[in-house]
Write a protein that holds these residues in place. Structure first.
Motif, short mmCIF file in Angstrom:
data_model
loop_
_atom_site.label_atom_id
_atom_site.label_comp_id
_atom_site.label_asym_id
_atom_site.label_seq_id
_atom_site.Cartn_x
_atom_site.Cartn_y
_atom_site.Cartn_z
N ARG A 1 1.69 18.45 0.75
CA ARG A 1 1.10 18.89 2.02
C ARG A 1 -0.35 18.44 2.20
N HIS A 2 -0.85 17.65 1.27
CA HIS A 2 -2.28 17.31 1.31
C HIS A 2 -2.62 16.48 2.54
N PRO A 3 -3.72 16.84 3.23
CA PRO A 3 -4.09 16.10 4.46
C PRO A 3 -4.40 14.62 4.24
N LEU A 4 -4.81 14.23 3.04
CA LEU A 4 -5.07 12.81 2.79
C LEU A 4 -3.80 11.98 2.98
N LEU A 5 -2.68 12.51 2.51
CA LEU A 5 -1.41 11.80 2.67
C LEU A 5 -1.02 11.76 4.14
N ALA A 6 -1.17 12.87 4.82
CA ALA A 6 -0.81 12.92 6.24
C ALA A 6 -1.68 11.97 7.06
N ARG A 7 -2.95 11.87 6.68
CA ARG A 7 -3.89 11.05 7.45
C ARG A 7 -3.60 9.55 7.31
N HIS A 8 -3.20 9.12 6.12
CA HIS A 8 -3.08 7.68 5.86
C HIS A 8 -1.64 7.17 5.78
N ALA A 9 -0.66 8.08 5.84
CA ALA A 9 0.73 7.66 5.77
C ALA A 9 1.15 6.97 7.06
N LEU A 10 1.88 5.86 6.93
CA LEU A 10 2.38 5.14 8.10
C LEU A 10 3.64 5.78 8.67
N ALA A 11 4.31 6.59 7.85
CA ALA A 11 5.53 7.25 8.29
C ALA A 11 5.79 8.44 7.37
N ALA A 12 6.83 9.20 7.66
CA ALA A 12 7.21 10.32 6.80
C ALA A 12 7.65 9.80 5.43
N PRO A 13 7.48 10.60 4.38
CA PRO A 13 7.87 10.13 3.04
C PRO A 13 9.38 9.94 2.92
N GLU B 1 1.45 1.92 -1.97
CA GLU B 1 2.68 2.70 -2.07
C GLU B 1 2.36 3.90 -2.97
N PHE B 2 2.39 5.08 -2.39
CA PHE B 2 2.06 6.31 -3.11
C PHE B 2 3.37 6.98 -3.51
N VAL B 3 3.55 7.19 -4.81
CA VAL B 3 4.82 7.68 -5.34
C VAL B 3 4.60 8.97 -6.12
N LEU B 4 5.45 9.94 -5.87
CA LEU B 4 5.51 11.16 -6.68
C LEU B 4 6.85 11.15 -7.41
N ASP B 5 6.80 11.10 -8.74
CA ASP B 5 8.00 11.09 -9.56
C ASP B 5 8.13 12.41 -10.33
N MET C 1 9.55 10.69 -4.40
CA MET C 1 9.06 10.75 -3.01
C MET C 1 8.06 9.61 -2.84
N LEU C 2 8.15 8.92 -1.73
CA LEU C 2 7.36 7.70 -1.55
C LEU C 2 6.73 7.67 -0.16
N TRP C 3 5.41 7.46 -0.14
CA TRP C 3 4.66 7.31 1.11
C TRP C 3 4.08 5.90 1.17
N ASP C 4 4.14 5.26 2.31
CA ASP C 4 3.44 3.99 2.54
C ASP C 4 2.11 4.31 3.21
N LEU C 5 1.01 3.97 2.52
CA LEU C 5 -0.33 4.32 3.01
C LEU C 5 -1.10 3.09 3.48
N LYS C 6 -1.93 3.30 4.49
CA LYS C 6 -2.92 2.29 4.92
C LYS C 6 -4.28 2.96 4.80
N LEU C 7 -5.07 2.50 3.83
CA LEU C 7 -6.34 3.16 3.53
C LEU C 7 -7.46 2.62 4.41
N PRO C 8 -8.61 3.32 4.47
CA PRO C 8 -9.69 2.95 5.39
C PRO C 8 -10.18 1.51 5.26
N ASP C 9 -10.14 0.94 4.03
CA ASP C 9 -10.62 -0.43 3.86
C ASP C 9 -9.55 -1.46 4.20
N GLY C 10 -8.38 -0.98 4.66
CA GLY C 10 -7.29 -1.89 5.01
C GLY C 10 -6.28 -2.10 3.90
#
Length: 527
Positions: A32-44, A158-162, A145-154
């Motif tokens: 639920r962390h806002p960092l993931l929500a802010r930078h994720a390109l789509a739902a995990p 791939e953020f993975v929780l195993d 669980m896998l999130w595709d992130l786009k970070l501020p520097d571009g």
């Protein structure tokens, strides 16, 4: 073993990922962390994955620093071969080759065509004899669980929780970890994101891969697990053609590798030798920072954190030495040795408490932040940011000249302090510190010199430093016995007996130091 035509789906990459360990109780907070929500390109996305790792009975792949896995996700099977690379501050960088396979068995023919023909390890791995011996040795069962992130520097990550298990037969070890894999951009972004995340969630640097955990289970089942899995420093491959900056990076990396390989919070928490080697790694690292200090200065904030860490690791090691080697040398056969057994028991109890306190320090977010900040500083070569042109030029000076200058400086300091070491205990302590620093520096640069004169020099220096260290152990023992008596006044008689025995060892030790001092002075500085 399948050996048909290579499948069409193949890839070859250098995998760059930051691995961090997470307590299961913090999983919901992470999701639920806002960092993931802010930078994720789509739902995990969620995947159930089963991986089977293969090797020979003699672990030929493992011995060649390679790993082979077939992973099933749904109805798809992907084989992966990883080799080479390394780990620094949790940043794993390895060559990776992947291809789709028809089922649960790997296709070595497909991998053979993907791996560069000039890779020496590949020639040892891809043989017909080895292919016939390949078999499953352990497995992983992971909910990913896998999130595709786009970070501020571009940077794209791939953020993975195993979450799941590594299994060999009835043996299992749990997995709860994060992987930040760089898909595009700068690896610095991985550290920045992790440090941001750590402001809310306690994380630990993950050094061991799932494969390493699996091999540990495999050896445990075979009864071949060592009493201690402590790791000494790897050999340093320096060359005279290196610049000072290149040597600095290599030496610091080598020291960090030793520290991380002996992480006392990752493995057997009571392993005394692991704590010892972690302390040695820390001492070597701090000696390296001093050695290069006039050319590359460690930031004060990092230096302060290493002082904090060294204090806790050192205190635990001091009690281990007292409870182990020092008091063990005191004979108990004498019937007039009142209470000695009780003293040893109390010392062991305090040593265990101090060891556990050190484990908690290494398991803390503060230690993780230190490891990440150091790795980021090294990766970015941040020391360059405020340097003048003259200072930048100093980084490029030949290592051979720098090494010679620094060893001459070390030797001069050692001779000056050594000449006064019989004056008083403080002078002897200063001589011991000088000997220890010179030993580490000589070991760092040993590859630059001919073995026929560097080996005798280092041997004489090491013996001198070891003997000075034994005398220091007695000095530390007296201080710790004072603490023990203050806590347990009833142990006074046993402590007095131990003190008397140790005091008798000092004069003999001092005579040994005098002989070893003369032997070292007769040696020539390596050339």
């Amino acid at each position: 073993m399948h050996t048909g035509n290579p499948p069409s789906l193949t890839s070859s990459t250098m995998e760059t990922e930051l691995k961090l360990l997470l307590a299961p109780g913090h999983v919901k907070t992470l999701i639920r962390h806002p960092l993931l929500a802010r930078h994720a390109l789509a739902a995990p996305r969620t995947k159930d994955q089963t991986g089977v790792y293969f090797d020979t009975p003699g672990n030929d792949l493992r011995r060649n620093d390679a790993g082979l896995r077939v992973r099933r996700t749904g109805g798809e099977y992907i084989q992966t071969l990883k080799a080479g690379g390394g780990v620094q501050g949790g940043l794993h960088q390895r060559n990776e080759w992947e291809s789709q396979v028809a089922g649960e068995q790997p296709d070595l023919a497909a991998l053979r065509e993907m791996v560069p023909a000039d890779a020496k390890w590949a020639k040892r791995v891809f043989t017909s004899g080895l292919a016939q011996q390949i078999r499953p040795i352990f497995a992983t069962r992971i909910k990913r669980m896998l999130w595709d992130l786009k970070l501020p520097d571009g940077s794209e990550v791939e953020f993975v929780l195993d979450r799941g298990t590594v299994e060999h037969g009835d043996l299992k070890t749990r997995v709860c970890e994060i992987e930040l894999e760089l898909k595009a951009g700068s690896p610095l972004a991985l550290f920045d994101f992790a440090l941001q995340l750590m402001q809310d969630i306690p994380l630990r640097v993950g050094i061991q891969s799932k494969a390493q955990r699996g091999y540990a289970l495999y050896h445990q089942a075979a009864g071949g697990a060592p009493a201690s899995n402590a790791t000494k420093a790897a050999a340093l491959a320096l060359s005279k053609k290196m610049s000072v900056e290149q040597a600095f990076s290599a030496i610091v990396g080598n020291c960090v590798e030793q520290i991380q390989a002996n992480d006392i919070a990752d493995g057997d928490a009571g392993d005394v030798e692991r704590l010892h080697q972690m302390r040695v790694g820390l001492r070597r690292l701090r000696s390296a920072f001093t050695l290069f200090g006039e050319v590359i200065a460690l930031p004060d904030a990092l230096a302060g954190e290493f002082e904090w860490l060294s204090r806790h690791i050192g205190a635990a090691r001091d009690w281990d030495v007292l409870a182990g080697a020092t008091l063990a040398s005191v004979p108990a056969a004498d019937l007039d040795a009142p209470g000695l057994a009780a003293v040893k028991k109390a010392a062991h109890k305090q040593a265990r408490a101090m060891h556990q306190a050190a484990v908690e320090v290494v398991a803390s977010p503060r230690y993780t932040a230190l490891a990440l900040h150091l790795s980021r500083w090294m990766l970015a070569a941040q020391w360059r940011e405020a340097m003048t042109g003259e200072q930048l030029a100093a980084l490029e000076q030949p290592l051979s000249r720098f090494a010679r200058q620094m060893l001459r400086h070390d030797e001069k300091r050692m001779k000056k302090r050594g000449s006064k070491m019989e004056d008083d205990p403080r002078s002897r302590h200063r001589a011991r510190i000088a000997a220890k620093r010179m030993r580490y520096d000589t070991e760092f640069f040993q590859a630059l010199y001919r073995e026929k004169n560097s080996k005798p020099y280092l041997k004489a220096l090491s013996r001198l430093q070891d003997q000075l260290g034994l005398l220091n152990d007695i000095s530390v023992a007296n201080r710790l016995l004072d603490e023990l008596q203050a806590r347990h006044p009833a142990l006074a008689a046993g402590i007095g007996y131990a003190r008397g025995f140790l005091a008798a060892q000092v004069s003999d030790g001092e005579e040994k130091v005098r002989r070893l001092w003369k032997k070292w002075k007769a040696q020539q500085l390596p050339q």
